[in-house]
Design an enzyme around this catalytic site. Structure first.
Site, PDB file in Angstrom:
ATOM      1  N   ILE A  18       0.838  -1.465   0.481  1.00 49.31           N
ATOM      2  CA  ILE A  18       0.226   0.383   0.336  1.00 49.31           C
ATOM      3  C   ILE A  18       1.017   0.934   0.445  1.00 49.31           C
ATOM      4  CG2 ILE A  18      -1.637   1.533   1.692  1.00 49.31           C
ATOM      5  CD1 ILE A  18      -3.411  -1.414   2.332  1.00 49.31           C
ATOM      6  N   ILE A  38      11.867   0.815   7.387  1.00 50.03           N
ATOM      7  CA  ILE A  38      12.584  -0.165   7.618  1.00 50.03           C
ATOM      8  C   ILE A  38      13.907  -1.151   7.414  1.00 50.03           C
ATOM      9  CG2 ILE A  38      11.135  -3.167   7.892  1.00 50.03           C
ATOM     10  CD1 ILE A  38      12.971  -1.048  11.015  1.00 50.03           C
ATOM     11  N   ASP A  63      12.973   3.234  11.599  1.00 48.55           N
ATOM     12  CA  ASP A  63      12.344   2.628  12.313  1.00 48.55           C
ATOM     13  C   ASP A  63      11.472   3.148  12.634  1.00 48.55           C
ATOM     14  OD1 ASP A  63      11.691   1.285  14.389  1.00 48.55           O
ATOM     15  OD2 ASP A  63      13.817   1.123  14.969  1.00 48.55           O
ATOM     16  N   GLY A  94       2.808  -7.014  13.601  1.00 46.70           N
ATOM     17  CA  GLY A  94       3.666  -7.628  14.145  1.00 46.70           C
ATOM     18  C   GLY A  94       2.613  -8.484  14.567  1.00 46.70           C
ATOM     19  N   SER A 144      -7.292  -0.509  10.092  1.00 46.85           N
ATOM     20  CA  SER A 144      -7.536  -2.312   9.588  1.00 46.85           C
ATOM     21  C   SER A 144      -8.556  -2.239   9.869  1.00 46.85           C
ATOM     22  CB  SER A 144      -6.687  -2.877  10.622  1.00 46.85           C
ATOM     23  OG  SER A 144      -7.226  -4.284   9.843  1.00 46.85           O
ATOM     24  N   TYR A 157      -3.431  -6.919  17.645  1.00 45.31           N
ATOM     25  CA  TYR A 157      -3.738  -6.408  16.199  1.00 45.31           C
ATOM     26  C   TYR A 157      -5.173  -4.993  15.960  1.00 45.31           C
ATOM     27  CZ  TYR A 157      -3.194  -5.516  11.087  1.00 45.31           C
ATOM     28  OH  TYR A 157      -2.958  -4.512  10.635  1.00 45.31           O
ATOM     29  N   THR A 192      -1.950  -7.077  -1.669  1.00 47.92           N
ATOM     30  CA  THR A 192      -0.907  -6.763  -1.393  1.00 47.92           C
ATOM     31  C   THR A 192       0.378  -7.643  -1.773  1.00 47.92           C
ATOM     32  OG1 THR A 192      -0.023  -7.812   1.294  1.00 47.92           O
ATOM     33  CG2 THR A 192      -0.606  -4.656   0.265  1.00 47.92           C
TER      34      THR A 192
END
Length: 252
Positions: A18, A38, A63, A94, A144, A157, A192
């Site tokens: 994205i 990153i 970062d 994560g 999200s 999440y 993606t």
């Protein structure tokens, strides 16, 4: 879009997916883009593709969980292009080990908060003073659909993404009079590169069968919404969470 030509913006998490599609769209609209990731190589690769197509972009390592790194990317925008008009905070991740509340570890929760909440908090702290001094600007966050739809298979999440909605409303309420607009985009299932690698065709077809649309999402779908919110066309949109999802979550 009106009012993107010559503007300067940052796209965090812009090396792939994205973020990369958004950086390309913004550059096509005439914006100068600083791409942070990153993986610095990805950021630089995306920036080079934009430059090869006639746009203006640079790629740097970011970062997002580091205040110093967030300050550095803001400084990169000022050094390279002399201004900062918008910041698209697009970091997410994560999710490994993120399962239900009784089986999610504290380590997984902490990692999710760092990537999905803290990064947006730090991006705001780094970018907003510069934009306020300039007379205003736009913070655009990526949330999200998991934040609002209810997910029995994840707990950290969705929690950490939902926190972005509170951040949006805080920034809009507190700093709107100083010219800051804050909005979030809540994507549905967007195909993606990363998702395509892990998603089975069977699952994709099952999801599509339940979706009131003819296809799943593309990164470019989200890029168009970000471009609008960054542009002068989006000047009167503030404090909102936009669900760009093909109808998977239906909300006012």
């Amino acid at each position: 879009m009106r009012g993107l030509k010559g503007k300067v913006g940052i796209v965090a998490g812009g090396g792939r997916g994205i973020g990369a599609a958004t950086a390309r769209r913004l550059a096509e609209e005439g914006a100068c883009v600083v791409i942070g990731d990153i993986n610095a190589g990805w950021a630089q690769e995306t920036a080079q593709l934009i430059c090869d197509a006639g746009g203006q972009a640079v790629g740097v390592m970011l970062d997002g969980t580091s205040a110093a790194s967030q300050a550095n990317i803001v400084q990169a925008a000022l050094s390279e292009f002399g201004a900062l008009d918008f910041y698209h905070s697009n970091l997410a991740g994560g999710t490994e080990g993120d399962i239900d509340i009784l089986n999610c570890t504290e380590e997984v929760l902490d990692r999710s908060f760092a990537i999905n909440t803290k990064s947006h908090f730090l991006a705001s702290q780094a970018a907003m003073p510069v934009m306020i001094e300039r007379g205003g600007g736009a913070m655009i966050y990526t949330s999200s659909g998991a934040a609002t739809s209810g997910n029995p298979m994840q707990v950290a999440y969705p929690m950490t993404k939902n926190a972005i909605h509170a951040l949006v409303r805080h920034v809009a309420r507190k700093f709107g009079k100083q010219g800051i607009r804050a909005n979030a985009i809540s994507p549905g299932m967007v195909m993606t590169e990363a998702l395509s690698q892990h998603l089975t065709e069977e699952y994709a077809q099952q999801f599509l069968a339940q979706l009131p649309h003819t296809r799943l999402g593309k990164p470019e779908d989200i890029a168009g919404a970000v471009a609008f919110l960054a542009s002068d066309d989006g000047q009167w949109v503030n404090g909102q969470v936009w669900h760009v999802n093909g109808g998977s979550v239906l909300r006012d």
